[in-house]
Design a protein around this motif. Structure first.
Motif, PDB file in Angstrom:
ATOM      1  N   ARG A 174       0.848  -1.189   0.000  1.00 10.22           N
ATOM      2  CA  ARG A 174       0.000   0.000   0.000  1.00 10.22           C
ATOM      3  C   ARG A 174       0.877   1.230   0.000  1.00 10.22           C
ATOM      4  O   ARG A 174       1.975   1.208   0.555  1.00 10.22           O
ATOM      5  CB  ARG A 174      -0.920   0.005   1.226  1.00 10.22           C
ATOM      6  N   ILE A 175       0.390   2.282  -0.634  1.00  6.91           N
ATOM      7  CA  ILE A 175       1.120   3.548  -0.659  1.00  6.91           C
ATOM      8  C   ILE A 175       0.108   4.675  -0.461  1.00  6.91           C
ATOM      9  O   ILE A 175      -0.986   4.626  -1.019  1.00  6.91           O
ATOM     10  CB  ILE A 175       1.938   3.683  -1.968  1.00  6.91           C
ATOM     11  N   VAL A 176       0.440   5.611   0.409  1.00  9.33           N
ATOM     12  CA  VAL A 176      -0.428   6.759   0.684  1.00  9.33           C
ATOM     13  C   VAL A 176       0.446   8.001   0.545  1.00  9.33           C
ATOM     14  O   VAL A 176       1.537   8.065   1.133  1.00  9.33           O
ATOM     15  CB  VAL A 176      -1.034   6.689   2.097  1.00  9.33           C
ATOM     16  N   VAL A 189       3.857   7.411   2.546  1.00  6.01           N
ATOM     17  CA  VAL A 189       4.033   6.235   3.403  1.00  6.01           C
ATOM     18  C   VAL A 189       3.883   5.000   2.534  1.00  6.01           C
ATOM     19  O   VAL A 189       2.979   4.935   1.700  1.00  6.01           O
ATOM     20  CB  VAL A 189       2.979   6.178   4.525  1.00  6.01           C
ATOM     21  N   THR A 190       4.775   4.014   2.742  1.00  7.99           N
ATOM     22  CA  THR A 190       4.594   2.718   2.084  1.00  7.99           C
ATOM     23  C   THR A 190       4.521   1.617   3.125  1.00  7.99           C
ATOM     24  O   THR A 190       5.132   1.703   4.191  1.00  7.99           O
ATOM     25  CB  THR A 190       5.747   2.389   1.111  1.00  7.99           C
ATOM     26  N   TRP A 191       3.771   0.577   2.782  1.00  7.32           N
ATOM     27  CA  TRP A 191       3.660  -0.647   3.561  1.00  7.32           C
ATOM     28  C   TRP A 191       4.171  -1.743   2.644  1.00  7.32           C
ATOM     29  O   TRP A 191       3.605  -1.974   1.586  1.00  7.32           O
ATOM     30  CB  TRP A 191       2.209  -0.817   3.957  1.00  7.32           C
ATOM     31  N   PHE A 248       8.042   5.936   6.348  1.00  6.58           N
ATOM     32  CA  PHE A 248       7.546   7.302   6.199  1.00  6.58           C
ATOM     33  C   PHE A 248       8.605   8.109   5.459  1.00  6.58           C
ATOM     34  O   PHE A 248       9.745   8.204   5.924  1.00  6.58           O
ATOM     35  CB  PHE A 248       7.281   7.936   7.568  1.00  6.58           C
ATOM     36  N   ILE A 254       7.277  -0.676   7.168  1.00  9.31           N
ATOM     37  CA  ILE A 254       6.512   0.561   6.986  1.00  9.31           C
ATOM     38  C   ILE A 254       7.482   1.729   6.985  1.00  9.31           C
ATOM     39  O   ILE A 254       8.313   1.849   7.885  1.00  9.31           O
ATOM     40  CB  ILE A 254       5.452   0.716   8.088  1.00  9.31           C
ATOM     41  N   TYR A 276       6.796  -7.351   7.477  1.00 12.28           N
ATOM     42  CA  TYR A 276       6.207  -6.098   7.030  1.00 12.28           C
ATOM     43  C   TYR A 276       7.220  -4.988   7.245  1.00 12.28           C
ATOM     44  O   TYR A 276       7.940  -5.003   8.247  1.00 12.28           O
ATOM     45  CB  TYR A 276       4.955  -5.745   7.836  1.00 12.28           C
TER      46      TYR A 276
END
Lengths: 132, 132
Positions: free
Chosen positions: A65-67, A74-76, A91, A89, A87
């Motif tokens: 996911r990317i926001v 932010v990437t997950w 920032f 994460i 995982y």
């Protein structure tokens, strides 16, 4: 779509491809990398590229996911090293390409990574939760 | 600023204030809460509010960083329970208020939480890192 999002997408694609020139090209020269869980910090593009180039194991990553908003992403990640799955994460802060100029000049100025590990659920809440 | 960002800001403010009616008001009825580290999931607003209401300890939170785009928000929390300090990272999805209507009707439809713990740095990289 923000330009910094595209820069971050290139950053992860270059890492997965071990294309360290392309990877370095996404970073500001004074980029700062921070790992709050170990309280480690790496300052500067050269050291940070070396850190990634030397990172041990046959690791592979996939962006789950990317926001993104202007200046922040932010990437997950789903990250594997051999049979181990993790995982990650991250920032990011950085610069977006000014509008009216060529895209692709946005640069990452900071990265803060978190690597959460599996743990056993605390007792007393299984009346509310399901396991998967 | 997206409306979902405002909804998420209300969500955390209501949690800190133990205002469970306001907290429930930020959530879709079929909200799904997922903890990948324990592989736990909670389905539905009622159970999820109860989970938070029953969460043990004198916990307090502060939002360190928030990144938002339409339909997606990420928060990085500083979370304390007594003297224990933690980071919490939460990925939200939800609905933004349609433009031209009253704001404040965006609702959270999913929350995925990560709780990364401190760990010791692996050997062999202290030529690149500094501790803080």
């Amino acid at each position: 779509m923000t330009d910094l999002r595209k820069t971050v997408e290139r950053f992860w694609a270059a890492a997965e491809a071990r294309d360290w020139d392309a990877f370095a090209g996404t970073l500001a020269e004074d980029v700062v990398y921070t790992l709050p869980q170990t309280r480690e910090q790496i300052s500067g593009r050269e050291r940070y590229v070396q850190f990634n180039r030397e990172y041990p194991g046959d690791w592979h990553l996939r962006v789950e996911r990317i926001v993104a908003e202007p200046g922040q992403v932010v990437t997950w990640l789903h990250f594997t090293v051999g049979l181990e799955e993790m995982y990650g994460i991250s920032f990011f802060t950085g610069t977006d390409t000014p509008s009216g100029t060529d895209t692709g000049t946005g640069r990452i100025t900071s990265i803060t990574d978190f690597w959460p590990e599996p743990y056993e659920p605390p007792a007393g809440r299984d009346h509310l939760t399901e396991r998967y």
